[in-house]
Design an enzyme around this catalytic site. Structure first.
Site, PDB file in Angstrom:
ATOM      1  N   LYS A  48       0.963  -1.169  -0.087  1.00  0.00           N
ATOM      2  CA  LYS A  48      -0.080   0.076  -0.019  1.00  0.00           C
ATOM      3  C   LYS A  48       0.786   1.380   0.029  1.00  0.00           C
ATOM      4  O   LYS A  48       0.571   2.484  -0.337  1.00  0.00           O
ATOM      5  CB  LYS A  48      -1.031  -0.025   1.296  1.00  0.00           C
ATOM      6  CG  LYS A  48      -1.962  -1.192   1.111  1.00  0.00           C
ATOM      7  CD  LYS A  48      -2.890  -1.082  -0.088  1.00  0.00           C
ATOM      8  CE  LYS A  48      -4.058  -1.978  -0.141  1.00  0.00           C
ATOM      9  NZ  LYS A  48      -4.778  -1.696  -1.191  1.00  0.00           N
TER      10      LYS A  48
HETATM   11  N1  PMP Z   1      -3.536  -8.162   1.303  1.00  0.00           N
HETATM   12  C1  PMP Z   1      -3.658  -7.211   2.482  1.00  0.00           C
HETATM   13  C2  PMP Z   1      -2.884  -7.669   3.772  1.00  0.00           C
HETATM   14  C3  PMP Z   1      -4.120  -5.983   2.059  1.00  0.00           C
HETATM   15  O1  PMP Z   1      -4.435  -4.907   3.012  1.00  0.00           O
HETATM   16  C4  PMP Z   1      -4.587  -5.863   0.906  1.00  0.00           C
HETATM   17  C5  PMP Z   1      -5.597  -4.341   0.410  1.00  0.00           C
HETATM   18  N2  PMP Z   1      -6.932  -4.438   0.883  1.00  0.00           N
HETATM   19  C6  PMP Z   1      -4.601  -6.471  -0.090  1.00  0.00           C
HETATM   20  C7  PMP Z   1      -4.093  -7.964   0.366  1.00  0.00           C
HETATM   21  C8  PMP Z   1      -5.338  -6.536  -1.496  1.00  0.00           C
HETATM   22  O2  PMP Z   1      -4.631  -5.810  -2.366  1.00  0.00           O
HETATM   23  P1  PMP Z   1      -5.580  -4.971  -3.213  1.00  0.00           P
HETATM   24  O3  PMP Z   1      -6.221  -4.047  -2.445  1.00  0.00           O
HETATM   25  O4  PMP Z   1      -4.568  -4.093  -4.061  1.00  0.00           O
HETATM   26  O5  PMP Z   1      -6.535  -5.724  -3.954  1.00  0.00           O
END
Ligand code: PMP
Length: 344
Positions: A48
């Site tokens: 992130k």
């Molecule tokens: N794994 C974790 C620990 C996350 O915080 C997130 C974000 N929501 C994701 C996977 C998925 O990534 P994305 O939001 O880019 O699909």
């Protein structure tokens, strides 16, 4: 470099360029070659960081931010931490509305990074005024000069990964990647990465990981939003109870669902076999890969890249707590009387 000192200008200069690491032992019995893109190497310890820096810098370039601006977001924790970190470095205020499902350690970390945190009930509809979406929207309206990151509906989320994660993987594999396995939450990671990679080679297979209790897989397969698919589950950051605009469903070939228990055990097994201390959804990505392998879709020339989104330290009171695992009944699934009987 100033004064001939070899230093970064700020911690934000370290976002991205995470390593690709071969998986050596957890892949025993699988066909093919498996590599993890370990996003815990980002300074905020998750993927992130990439979207936090990109979205804030795009807003700066558009002249939307000034010295008193506030960054507002809904978040399961990781995006919040990255935004709090970037806001701290750049001098903005950061307000976060988080789900009550987020681990207490995550919430404390956000506050430690200077963010103002509102904890909202997890199991209410997205349009309920108590939901973290509605709380964030209200705070945005009430706070002059604020920007709402809105990661689930923000195209810049996809763009961040299109600009960085995708090209990094292409370069690290010298173009030899055959499969991408990535969790799908907002969908930004998988969509941006897949879009870039498929532009280089349309034959690359893109496998998305979803949770039981989420609507994404069914929506991808049928175009139907099925309320029956929605029920509470434990994995944080994976799957969704709405259709995120930050997911480009066309860039995804297949969704694979994983259970809370198997993903939790798999994360623990990654630590025990590879020495990588990663988060719950890294276990989910590994679990999905193992499930897919049973379908005979990989061969010895397959070069499979799994994205491991964050660090294990965020889950000390959850999957890395024997007590929590026991309370969830996750040891029962292994037919074990006590945690000590589990051999990873
Ligand atoms: N794994 C974790 C620990 C996350 O915080 C997130 C974000 N929501 C994701 C996977 C998925 O990534 P994305 O939001 O880019 O699909």
């Amino acid at each position: 470099m100033d004064n001939n000192i070899n230093a970064y200008n700020s911690i934000l200069d370290l976002v991205g360029n995470t390593p690709l690491i071969k998986l050596n032992r957890i892949t025993e019995g699988l066909t093919g070659n498996f590599y993890a893109k370990v996003e815990a190497f980002n300074p905020g310890h998750s993927a992130k960081d990439r979207i936090a820096v990109h979205i804030i810098e795009q807003a700066e370039q558009k002249g939307l931010l000034n010295a008193d601006s506030t960054i507002i977001e809904t978040t399961s924790g990781n995006t919040g931490f990255s935004l709090a970190m970037a806001s701290m470095v750049k001098g903005y205020k950061c307000i976060l509305a988080v789900s009550s499902k987020s681990s207490p350690d995550k919430i404390d970390m956000l506050r430690s990074m200077g963010a103002e945190v509102y904890v909202c009930p997890a199991h209410v509809a997205a349009d309920d005024p108590r939901s973290y979406y509605e709380v964030a929207k209200r705070l945005h309206k009430e706070t002059p000069g604020s920007i709402y990151i809105n990661q689930y509906f923000n195209e810049l989320n996809i763009e961040a990964h299109y600009n960085t994660t995708g090209p990094e993987i292409w370069k690290q594999t010298n173009g030899n990647i055959t499969h991408l396995v990535s969790c799908s939450g907002t969908g930004g990671t998988i969509s941006g990465t897949a879009r870039f990679l498929k532009e280089q080679n349309p034959d690359i297979k893109v496998l998305a990981v979803d949770a039981y209790g989420s609507v994404l897989k069914k929506y991808h397969e049928t175009g139907e939003f099925d309320h029956e698919e929605i029920y509470p589950y434990r994995i944080e950051g994976l799957g969704k109870n709405l259709i995120p605009k930050a997911t480009d469903f066309n860039s995804i070939d297949r969704y694979i669902k994983v259970t809370d228990a198997e993903s939790a055990h798999m994360a623990r097994k990654i630590a025990h076999s590879e020495g990588m201390f990663v988060g719950y959804t890294s276990g989910a990505a590994m679990q999905a890969t193992i499930q897919y392998n049973t379908e005979g879709e990989f061969d010895k020339n397959s070069n499979v890249v799994l994205i491991f989104p964050d660090h294990g330290s965020r889950y000390m009171s959850k999957i890395y707590s024997d007590e929590w695992m026991q309370n969830q009944g996750f040891f029962d699934a292994k037919n074990a009387e006590s945690p000590k009987e589990i051999q990873y």
